[in-house]
Scaffold this motif. Structure first.
Motif, short mmCIF file in Angstrom:
data_model
loop_
_atom_site.label_atom_id
_atom_site.label_comp_id
_atom_site.label_asym_id
_atom_site.label_seq_id
_atom_site.Cartn_x
_atom_site.Cartn_y
_atom_site.Cartn_z
N LEU A 118 27.05 32.61 81.10
CA LEU A 118 27.58 33.00 79.79
C LEU A 118 26.77 32.36 78.66
O LEU A 118 26.51 32.99 77.63
N GLN A 119 26.36 31.12 78.88
CA GLN A 119 25.53 30.43 77.89
C GLN A 119 24.19 31.15 77.71
O GLN A 119 23.71 31.33 76.58
N ARG A 122 24.62 34.44 75.81
CA ARG A 122 24.78 34.18 74.37
C ARG A 122 23.45 33.80 73.72
O ARG A 122 23.12 34.28 72.62
N SER A 123 22.68 32.93 74.38
CA SER A 123 21.43 32.45 73.78
C SER A 123 20.38 33.54 73.67
O SER A 123 19.50 33.48 72.80
N GLY A 125 21.14 36.62 72.99
CA GLY A 125 21.61 37.59 72.01
C GLY A 125 22.03 38.92 72.59
O GLY A 125 22.13 39.91 71.85
N ARG A 126 22.31 38.97 73.89
CA ARG A 126 22.70 40.25 74.50
C ARG A 126 24.18 40.54 74.21
O ARG A 126 25.02 39.66 74.30
N ASN A 127 24.45 41.78 73.91
CA ASN A 127 25.82 42.20 73.61
C ASN A 127 26.51 42.59 74.92
O ASN A 127 26.76 43.76 75.19
N SER A 129 29.55 41.57 78.01
CA SER A 129 30.75 40.84 78.42
C SER A 129 30.79 40.87 79.94
O SER A 129 30.31 41.81 80.57
#
Length: 304
Positions: A118-119, A122-123, A125-127, A129
């Protein structure tokens, strides 16, 4: 402009079919992967042969062997698929709706790999879930083949039944340790098989199964262990040890995450105790999707 008008007949499904045929060498398997009839595969192959003026595949010893021409075409076809997928990804990046990945995994993955994954998402920048579901007694083979589940994590080697339309990759090796709150175990560093079987045990159920690899190993020794109770997680199982004298078997690499009390002794299991791998499992059809390769690359970066 296209080199010939015949190329106008082709669509993305035709390209998917030829790439999967190169990998699987079987029209039947490709029809199962794509959920198409074999007649659809045959029709697509007929179009491809006409467009490229080549047999592309020849039947040999019950398999469809690719010709030199189609093997030379393979990297260009893969590039087409990657470019189309990238166009979709670029569009998705501008959308407020995230790309949802459906992942089935045991608690072991959720503890050791999911936070880092998950980190990384996020780093970069992918959209995206990540929708998690608990691994059951058997691999969700039908859901993987139908793309209802994107990727599954299970245990090896040989713990789950293998399927010819799935890919398997070992990501990590680990061993087991015993955590004990039984007073007579405190001076010890290891347990023999008699001590192990006679000690009341907490059975963690980090995946939904009546048995696990420990019980399978004991059955081969014609032995059984004494189960005091079942716990829904490793953390819950360790907490029970503080209330009653008992033992729990956990993977060695998650011990550091469990906040184990000094009152609990860590012991080596009996000689010959099984070890295991964490395996990543996915449908071969996923191999033609570039966004899946991006997810795969992030997972492979995680070192535990």
């Amino acid at each position: 402009m296209l080199y010939t008008n015949a190329l106008r007949q082709l669509d993305m499904q035709d390209i998917s079919i030829v790439l999967l045929l190169i990998e699987n060498r079987s029209a039947k398997r490709v029809s199962e992967i794509l959920n198409l009839s074999q007649s659809s595969i045959s029709y697509s192959l007929k179009k491809l042969r006409h467009c490229f003026d080549d047999k592309l595949f020849e039947s040999s010893e019950g398999a469809m062997q690719p010709t030199a021409r189609v093997l030379a075409m393979k990297p260009y076809l893969q590039n087409i698929m990657q470019c189309i997928n990238q166009c979709a990804i670029e569009g998705a990046g501008q959308s407020s709706v995230p790309r949802q990945w459906n992942i089935t995994a045991p608690e072991y993955f959720e503890i050791l790999m999911l936070p880092t994954l998950l980190q990384q998402v996020r780093s970069t920048g992918r959209n995206w879930s990540l929708s998690m579901s608990r691994l059951g007694k058997d691999l969700p083979i039908n859901e993987l083949l139908a793309s209802d589940i994107d990727v599954c994590f299970g245990f090896g080697p040989g713990y789950h039944q293998r399927h010819p339309l799935l890919n398997y990759r070992s990501l990590n090796e680990d061993a087991f340790v015993c955590l004990s709150s039984v007073p007579k175990h405190q001076p010890k560093t290891a347990l023999d098989i008699d001590e192990f079987c006679e000690t009341p045990q907490i059975f963690p159920t980090p995946w939904l199964s009546e048995k696990n690899m420990v019980d399978g190993w004991l059955e081969k020794q014609s032995r059984r262990r004494t189960i005091l109770t079942r716990a829904n997680s490793y953390h819950a199982g360790v907490n029970i040890l503080l209330a009653v004298p008992a033992l729990i078997v956990v993977p060695e690499k998650i011990v550091a995450t469990l906040n184990v009390s000094p009152k609990i002794k860590m012991l080596k299991p009996p000689a010959g105790f099984p070890t295991f791998t964490l395996d990543m499992i996915w449908s071969r059809e996923r191999n033609i999707h570039s966004d899946f390769h991006q997810l795969e690359a992030l997972i492979e970066k995680i070192k535990i």
